[in-house]
Scaffold this active site. Structure first.
Site, mmCIF file in Angstrom:
data_model
loop_
_atom_site.group_PDB
_atom_site.id
_atom_site.type_symbol
_atom_site.label_atom_id
_atom_site.label_comp_id
_atom_site.label_asym_id
_atom_site.label_seq_id
_atom_site.Cartn_x
_atom_site.Cartn_y
_atom_site.Cartn_z
ATOM 1 N N GLU A 1 21.806 55.569 10.128
ATOM 2 C CA GLU A 1 21.741 56.898 10.754
ATOM 3 C C GLU A 1 22.326 57.907 10.131
ATOM 4 O O GLU A 1 23.023 57.809 9.034
ATOM 5 C CB GLU A 1 22.885 56.840 12.214
ATOM 6 C CG GLU A 1 24.068 56.269 11.773
ATOM 7 C CD GLU A 1 24.906 55.987 13.146
ATOM 8 O OE1 GLU A 1 24.542 55.302 13.842
ATOM 9 O OE2 GLU A 1 25.924 56.455 13.072
ATOM 10 N N CYS B 2 37.167 47.642 8.542
ATOM 11 C CA CYS B 2 38.188 48.219 9.202
ATOM 12 C C CYS B 2 38.346 48.075 10.604
ATOM 13 O O CYS B 2 37.276 48.251 11.253
ATOM 14 C CB CYS B 2 38.341 49.706 8.965
ATOM 15 S SG CYS B 2 38.137 50.162 7.320
ATOM 16 N N GLY C 185 29.173 52.483 5.904
ATOM 17 C CA GLY C 185 29.184 51.991 4.516
ATOM 18 C C GLY C 185 30.304 52.415 3.580
ATOM 19 O O GLY C 185 30.914 53.385 3.804
ATOM 20 N N GLU C 186 30.464 51.625 2.465
ATOM 21 C CA GLU C 186 31.665 52.089 1.537
ATOM 22 C C GLU C 186 30.907 52.618 0.364
ATOM 23 O O GLU C 186 30.613 52.074 -0.597
ATOM 24 C CB GLU C 186 32.489 51.141 1.131
ATOM 25 C CG GLU C 186 33.435 51.006 0.104
ATOM 26 C CD GLU C 186 34.244 52.452 0.155
ATOM 27 O OE1 GLU C 186 34.901 52.844 1.368
ATOM 28 O OE2 GLU C 186 34.211 53.189 -0.996
ATOM 29 N N SER D 97 33.425 60.027 0.462
ATOM 30 C CA SER D 97 34.870 59.378 1.259
ATOM 31 C C SER D 97 35.052 57.868 0.796
ATOM 32 O O SER D 97 34.034 57.238 1.237
ATOM 33 C CB SER D 97 34.790 59.567 2.765
ATOM 34 O OG SER D 97 35.776 58.953 3.388
ATOM 35 N N SER E 122 40.220 57.644 2.766
ATOM 36 C CA SER E 122 40.932 57.106 3.907
ATOM 37 C C SER E 122 42.167 56.470 4.213
ATOM 38 O O SER E 122 42.327 55.226 3.718
ATOM 39 C CB SER E 122 39.731 56.386 4.737
ATOM 40 O OG SER E 122 38.585 57.066 4.584
ATOM 41 N N ILE E 123 43.208 57.258 4.318
ATOM 42 C CA ILE E 123 44.590 56.513 4.078
ATOM 43 C C ILE E 123 45.077 55.794 5.185
ATOM 44 O O ILE E 123 45.217 54.697 5.323
ATOM 45 C CB ILE E 123 45.560 57.880 3.467
ATOM 46 C CG1 ILE E 123 46.854 56.877 3.126
ATOM 47 C CG2 ILE E 123 45.907 58.821 4.469
ATOM 48 C CD1 ILE E 123 47.090 56.826 1.523
ATOM 49 N N HIS E 124 45.023 56.716 6.423
ATOM 50 C CA HIS E 124 45.249 56.374 7.847
ATOM 51 C C HIS E 124 46.528 55.547 8.200
ATOM 52 O O HIS E 124 46.850 55.391 9.439
ATOM 53 C CB HIS E 124 44.179 55.127 8.311
ATOM 54 C CG HIS E 124 42.595 55.640 8.311
ATOM 55 N ND1 HIS E 124 42.209 56.958 8.357
ATOM 56 C CD2 HIS E 124 41.408 55.065 7.798
ATOM 57 C CE1 HIS E 124 41.008 57.182 8.402
ATOM 58 N NE2 HIS E 124 40.509 56.055 7.703
ATOM 59 N N ASN F 6 37.841 58.468 17.584
ATOM 60 C CA ASN F 6 36.597 58.193 18.627
ATOM 61 C C ASN F 6 36.476 56.613 19.214
ATOM 62 O O ASN F 6 35.998 56.049 18.330
ATOM 63 C CB ASN F 6 35.082 58.626 17.877
ATOM 64 C CG ASN F 6 34.548 59.673 18.229
ATOM 65 O OD1 ASN F 6 34.127 60.125 19.385
ATOM 66 N ND2 ASN F 6 34.264 60.459 17.232
HETATM 67 N N1 SAH Z 1 33.722 53.993 4.060
HETATM 68 C C1 SAH Z 1 34.046 55.235 4.104
HETATM 69 C C2 SAH Z 1 33.230 56.430 4.357
HETATM 70 C C3 SAH Z 1 32.682 56.326 5.633
HETATM 71 S S1 SAH Z 1 33.722 56.245 7.100
HETATM 72 C C4 SAH Z 1 35.499 55.366 4.465
HETATM 73 O O1 SAH Z 1 35.836 54.565 4.919
HETATM 74 O O2 SAH Z 1 35.940 56.549 3.930
HETATM 75 C C5 SAH Z 1 34.084 57.868 7.105
HETATM 76 C C6 SAH Z 1 35.321 58.341 7.894
HETATM 77 O O3 SAH Z 1 35.332 58.182 9.331
HETATM 78 C C7 SAH Z 1 36.615 57.507 7.418
HETATM 79 O O4 SAH Z 1 37.716 57.987 7.274
HETATM 80 C C8 SAH Z 1 36.664 56.684 8.703
HETATM 81 O O5 SAH Z 1 37.763 55.966 8.617
HETATM 82 C C9 SAH Z 1 36.273 57.467 9.774
HETATM 83 N N2 SAH Z 1 36.053 56.649 11.002
HETATM 84 C C10 SAH Z 1 35.280 55.523 11.178
HETATM 85 N N3 SAH Z 1 35.589 55.254 12.533
HETATM 86 C C11 SAH Z 1 35.888 56.144 13.113
HETATM 87 C C12 SAH Z 1 36.075 56.335 14.443
HETATM 88 N N4 SAH Z 1 35.658 55.599 15.605
HETATM 89 N N5 SAH Z 1 36.646 57.620 14.954
HETATM 90 C C13 SAH Z 1 37.057 58.672 14.004
HETATM 91 N N6 SAH Z 1 36.877 58.300 12.710
HETATM 92 C C14 SAH Z 1 36.348 57.202 12.337
HETATM 93 FE FE1 SF4 Z 2 34.005 51.946 8.583
HETATM 94 FE FE2 SF4 Z 2 34.611 53.125 6.035
HETATM 95 FE FE3 SF4 Z 2 36.303 50.964 7.135
HETATM 96 FE FE4 SF4 Z 2 33.643 50.581 6.243
HETATM 97 S S1 SF4 Z 2 35.349 51.336 5.056
HETATM 98 S S2 SF4 Z 2 34.460 49.895 8.109
HETATM 99 S S3 SF4 Z 2 32.411 52.314 6.951
HETATM 100 S S4 SF4 Z 2 35.766 53.043 8.047
#
Ligand code: SAH
Ligand code: SF4
Length: 361
Positions: free
Chosen positions: A91, A115, A163-164, A195, A218-220, A296
């Site tokens: 997508e 994740c 994807g990463e 990202s 993506s620190i989270h 989300n």
């Molecule tokens: N794999 C990379 C890039 C793709 S994800 C990464 O993790 O950074 C891009 C961003 O969307 C990341 O910060 C990820 O944590 C966030 N993301 C993934 N699922 C989500 C969700 N359900 N709601 C909001 N953000 C989300």
């Molecule tokens: Fe989702 Fe990014 Fe984590 Fe992969 S690395 S599972 S795309 S949030």
């Protein structure tokens, strides 16, 4: 199988053309037809000699992606679902901002980082996308805009789809070189953001590229315990490996990093975590920006979106500590535009259809 011509950087195309006995200047012509005039058939490359057109036709394709679904949201967000040559679906999302049109691209079929809050992580990676398949996502969207005849162009890119990106590093870099090329799409490096979930060694490589593309991390979570719970990548690259990589990047590039922080209700959204995050970033706050992302909700995942109050307190705590931050506004929530949601829904539908077919047979 023929290769997508969009996977080649200008240098690679030039080398290929010269290796096949054609003159160097032809590369510039072909490039111009691909990215400035944006033809959809090699035969439309009017000033290119016939022998080269035949040669290109026999080696390359002008597209391997086919549009499966296109959904437009009320806010102008468009979600595309593309089928790849091998039948996999990916997508791509087009978002409208006051500063321009931004496209979110996918870099892998599925994701292996896993994740716990992410829809993409449910389905593990089946393969990397080629550089051509990543560039083609931009071309498909640009062709869609061209067909609308409003003279609009993709001005920004976020590499934040499924994807990463740093797990597909070489193809990512070729993709960035193609879209950034000034003779072609010329999408400014400062308008592109990659990202990563924090593959530390690749962050050193990225810092050394000498490219002006923005980095988002993506620190989270602000501590290892919590981060490992929601992102298993933290076991391989815990904060004591990640922070030096960030410092190296900042020192080398002097470019600001965006820290993405998804707010998960009662998991990582307490004031205490905001304070820990502020501490973690305090010595680099002049080059840090925290993007607070309202979660989300994803089906079958145990998380909920944080309450408004918690989001505001988190934001205010960071601001009070001198950490610049913002809360991400959402796009296309009415069309599942968030991160792998449409794709996973589509896959579920497909599974249900197959199951039904099996039962009926
Ligand atoms: N794999 C990379 C890039 C793709 S994800 C990464 O993790 O950074 C891009 C961003 O969307 C990341 O910060 C990820 O944590 C966030 N993301 C993934 N699922 C989500 C969700 N359900 N709601 C909001 N953000 C989300
Ligand atoms: Fe989702 Fe990014 Fe984590 Fe992969 S690395 S599972 S795309 S949030």
């Amino acid at each position: 199988m023929k290769q997508s011509i969009y996977g080649l950087t200008f240098e690679q195309l030039t080398d290929w053309i010269m290796e096949h006995g054609e003159k160097k200047f032809r590369a510039k012509q072909v490039w111009d037809w691909l990215y400035q005039k944006r033809v959809t058939d090699f035969s439309q490359m009017k000033n290119v000699n016939e022998s080269l057109i035949n040669l290109l036709e026999s080696h390359f394709t002008l597209g391997t992606l086919t549009e499966e679904i296109k959904q437009e949201s009320q806010d102008g967000t468009i979600k595309f679902l593309f089928k790849l040559a091998d039948g996999n679906v990916i997508e791509t999302v087009l978002m409208r901002f006051n500063y321009g049109l931004s496209v979110c691209v996918t870099t892998q079929v599925g994701c292996n980082i896993g994740c716990s809050f992410c829809a993409s992580g449910i389905l593990s990676k089946s393969r990397d996308l080629t550089s051509g398949e990543i560039v083609e996502q931009i071309m498909q969207v640009q062709h869609h805009l061209d067909n609308q005849g409003k003279d609009e162009r993709v001005s920004h890119i976020v590499v934040m789809g499924i994807g990463e990106p740093f797990d597909n590093y070489d193809n990512l870099m070729d993709f960035l070189r193609v879209v950034n090329d000034q003779k072609g799409l010329s999408i400014g490096a400062r308008h592109i953001t990659v990202s990563t979930s924090g593959i530390a060694p690749k962050m050193y490589d990225f810092a050394d590229e000498g490219i002006q593309v923005n980095l988002a991390l993506s620190i989270h979570a602000p501590n290892n315990d919590l981060r490992s719970k929601i992102m298993k990548i933290n076991k391989a690259y815990p904060l004591e490996k990640l922070m030096p990589a960030i410092d190296y990047y900042l020192e080398k590039t002097n470019r600001r990093i965006t820290f993405e922080y998804i707010l998960l209700k009662d998991v990582n959204d307490h004031k205490e975590e905001a304070e820990q995050l502020a501490n973690l970033l305090k010595d680099k706050r002049h080059l840090s920006y925290v993007n607070l992302i309202p979660y989300n909700p994803v089906a079958d995942h145990p998380y909920d979106r944080s309450e408004k109050e918690a989001i505001l307190t988190f934001y205010q705590t960071l601001m009070d500590r001198g950490i610049k931050c913002g809360v991400r506004t959402e796009h296309g929530t009415d069309i599942d535009a968030a991160c792998g949601q449409l794709r996973s829904k589509q896959i579920e539908k497909e599974k249900a259809r197959k199951k039904k077919k099996l039962q009926n047979s």
